[in-house]
Design a protein around this motif. Structure first.
Motif, short mmCIF file in Angstrom:
data_model
loop_
_atom_site.label_atom_id
_atom_site.label_comp_id
_atom_site.label_asym_id
_atom_site.label_seq_id
_atom_site.Cartn_x
_atom_site.Cartn_y
_atom_site.Cartn_z
N PHE A 1 -14.54 2.79 -1.86
CA PHE A 1 -14.17 1.39 -1.70
C PHE A 1 -12.94 1.32 -0.83
CE2 PHE A 1 -16.50 1.70 -5.60
CZ PHE A 1 -17.26 0.55 -5.63
N ALA A 2 -12.99 0.53 0.23
CA ALA A 2 -11.84 0.34 1.11
C ALA A 2 -10.73 -0.34 0.34
CB ALA A 2 -12.22 -0.46 2.34
N VAL A 3 -9.50 0.12 0.54
CA VAL A 3 -8.34 -0.48 -0.13
C VAL A 3 -7.24 -0.84 0.87
CG1 VAL A 3 -8.78 0.65 -2.33
CG2 VAL A 3 -7.30 1.77 -0.66
N GLY A 4 -7.56 -0.78 2.16
CA GLY A 4 -6.56 -1.05 3.20
C GLY A 4 -6.18 -2.50 3.27
N ALA A 5 -5.20 -2.76 4.09
CA ALA A 5 -4.67 -4.11 4.27
C ALA A 5 -5.69 -5.04 4.89
CB ALA A 5 -3.45 -4.07 5.15
N MET B 1 0.83 -1.20 0.00
CA MET B 1 0.00 0.00 0.00
C MET B 1 0.87 1.26 0.00
SD MET B 1 -3.12 1.01 0.00
CE MET B 1 -4.06 2.43 0.38
N ASP B 2 2.01 1.26 0.70
CA ASP B 2 2.85 2.45 0.73
C ASP B 2 3.31 2.85 -0.66
OD1 ASP B 2 2.62 2.73 3.44
OD2 ASP B 2 4.40 1.52 3.88
N ASP B 3 3.62 1.86 -1.53
CA ASP B 3 4.02 2.18 -2.89
C ASP B 3 2.89 2.88 -3.65
OD1 ASP B 3 6.49 1.06 -2.50
OD2 ASP B 3 5.92 -0.90 -3.30
N LEU B 4 1.66 2.49 -3.37
CA LEU B 4 0.52 3.09 -4.05
C LEU B 4 0.35 4.55 -3.67
CD1 LEU B 4 -2.10 0.26 -3.66
CD2 LEU B 4 -0.70 0.76 -5.64
N ILE B 5 0.51 4.85 -2.40
CA ILE B 5 0.28 6.22 -1.92
C ILE B 5 1.30 7.19 -2.49
CG2 ILE B 5 0.21 7.65 0.17
CD1 ILE B 5 -2.22 5.82 -0.30
N GLN B 6 2.48 6.70 -2.88
CA GLN B 6 3.50 7.58 -3.44
C GLN B 6 3.16 7.99 -4.88
OE1 GLN B 6 7.22 5.58 -2.88
NE2 GLN B 6 7.03 5.61 -0.66
N GLN B 7 2.27 7.27 -5.53
CA GLN B 7 1.85 7.63 -6.87
C GLN B 7 0.87 8.79 -6.79
OE1 GLN B 7 0.42 4.29 -9.09
NE2 GLN B 7 1.94 2.93 -8.22
N PRO B 8 0.56 9.43 -7.94
CA PRO B 8 -0.46 10.49 -7.90
C PRO B 8 -1.75 9.97 -7.28
CG PRO B 8 0.61 10.40 -10.04
CD PRO B 8 1.11 9.20 -9.26
N CYS B 9 -2.29 10.74 -6.36
CA CYS B 9 -3.46 10.30 -5.59
C CYS B 9 -4.75 10.92 -6.06
CB CYS B 9 -3.24 10.58 -4.11
SG CYS B 9 -1.85 9.66 -3.44
N LEU B 10 -4.71 11.72 -7.07
CA LEU B 10 -5.92 12.34 -7.62
C LEU B 10 -5.83 12.29 -9.13
CD1 LEU B 10 -8.51 14.09 -7.61
CD2 LEU B 10 -7.01 16.08 -7.50
N ARG B 11 -6.90 11.84 -9.73
CA ARG B 11 -7.04 11.93 -11.20
C ARG B 11 -8.45 12.44 -11.47
NH1 ARG B 11 -3.98 6.76 -13.90
NH2 ARG B 11 -2.10 6.94 -12.65
N GLU B 12 -8.56 13.28 -12.48
CA GLU B 12 -9.87 13.80 -12.82
C GLU B 12 -9.98 14.01 -14.32
OE1 GLU B 12 -10.77 17.99 -11.64
OE2 GLU B 12 -8.91 17.76 -10.53
N GLN B 13 -11.22 13.95 -14.79
CA GLN B 13 -11.49 14.09 -16.22
C GLN B 13 -12.87 14.72 -16.39
OE1 GLN B 13 -9.31 13.08 -18.72
NE2 GLN B 13 -10.71 14.08 -20.13
N PHE B 14 -12.99 15.60 -17.37
CA PHE B 14 -14.27 16.22 -17.71
C PHE B 14 -14.87 15.48 -18.90
CE2 PHE B 14 -16.90 19.13 -20.16
CZ PHE B 14 -17.77 19.59 -19.18
N TYR B 15 -16.19 15.26 -18.86
CA TYR B 15 -16.89 14.59 -19.95
C TYR B 15 -18.06 15.44 -20.42
CZ TYR B 15 -14.16 10.60 -18.56
OH TYR B 15 -13.11 9.78 -18.26
N TYR C 1 -6.63 7.73 -1.02
CA TYR C 1 -6.13 8.40 0.18
C TYR C 1 -6.00 7.44 1.34
CZ TYR C 1 -10.97 8.55 1.80
OH TYR C 1 -12.23 8.21 2.19
N GLY C 2 -5.23 7.88 2.33
CA GLY C 2 -5.02 7.10 3.55
C GLY C 2 -3.92 6.08 3.37
N ASP C 3 -3.56 5.47 4.46
CA ASP C 3 -2.61 4.37 4.42
C ASP C 3 -3.06 3.33 5.42
OD1 ASP C 3 -2.04 5.83 6.66
OD2 ASP C 3 0.12 5.85 6.37
N GLY C 4 -2.98 2.08 5.03
CA GLY C 4 -3.45 1.01 5.90
C GLY C 4 -4.95 0.86 5.84
N ASP C 5 -5.68 1.93 6.12
CA ASP C 5 -7.14 1.86 6.06
C ASP C 5 -7.66 2.85 5.02
OD1 ASP C 5 -6.52 4.19 7.38
OD2 ASP C 5 -8.08 4.00 8.89
N GLY C 6 -6.96 2.97 3.92
CA GLY C 6 -7.29 3.94 2.88
C GLY C 6 -8.52 3.57 2.08
#
Length: 135
Positions: free
Chosen positions: A131-135, A1-15, A74-79
């Motif tokens: 959606f929970a993504v924590g450990a 999970m720590d590797d994931l949090i270091q990546q960009p944590c926000l993506r957005e797109q207009f439709y 967002y978050g770590d462990g319980d993100g």
């Protein structure tokens, strides 16, 4: 999970208000979720994106406008992975009863996501799910 949090944590797109925006939104989310290594609940996430984007098109986007899709990790462990659909339409969405012929999209979102809700926006609203993504 720590590797994931270091990546960009926000993506957005207009439709734009077009039918093809729903499959485009699904593909946008599929790419982000894959990049973030969160594929375990991919089917649930993509179904919720389809429902929220479709609801925005049908009920929340006046002619000549569009909607914005935001993904937050967002978050770590319980993100959590948060999906937001921002539209400029009035009114608040409601969960329909299972027996009704149409309008069951939010019933699916409520069943599949860990949390969901509606927030204020001027003009319009933000319909979100997590959606929970924590450990």
């Amino acid at each position: 999970m720590d590797d994931l949090i270091q990546q960009p944590c926000l993506r957005e797109q207009f439709y734009r208000r077009e039918r093809r925006s729903v499959p485009a939104a699904r593909e946008f989310v599929r790419t982000a979720v894959t990049d973030w290594g969160l594929g375990a609940r991919m089917d649930d996430v993509l179904l919720c994106v389809s429902e929220l984007a479709t609801n925005a098109l049908v009920h929340g986007v006046p002619p000549g406008r569009g909607y914005r899709l935001k993904l937050w990790l967002y978050g770590d462990g319980d993100g959590a992975l948060r999906i937001e659909v921002h539209d400029s339409g009035g009114g608040l969405p409601a969960v329909r009863e299972p027996g009704e012929e149409s309008g069951r999209g939010l019933l699916l979102v409520a069943a599949l996501a860990d949390k969901w809700g509606v927030g204020e926006r001027d003009p319009g609203k933000i319909v979100w799910c997590e959606f929970a993504v924590g450990a």
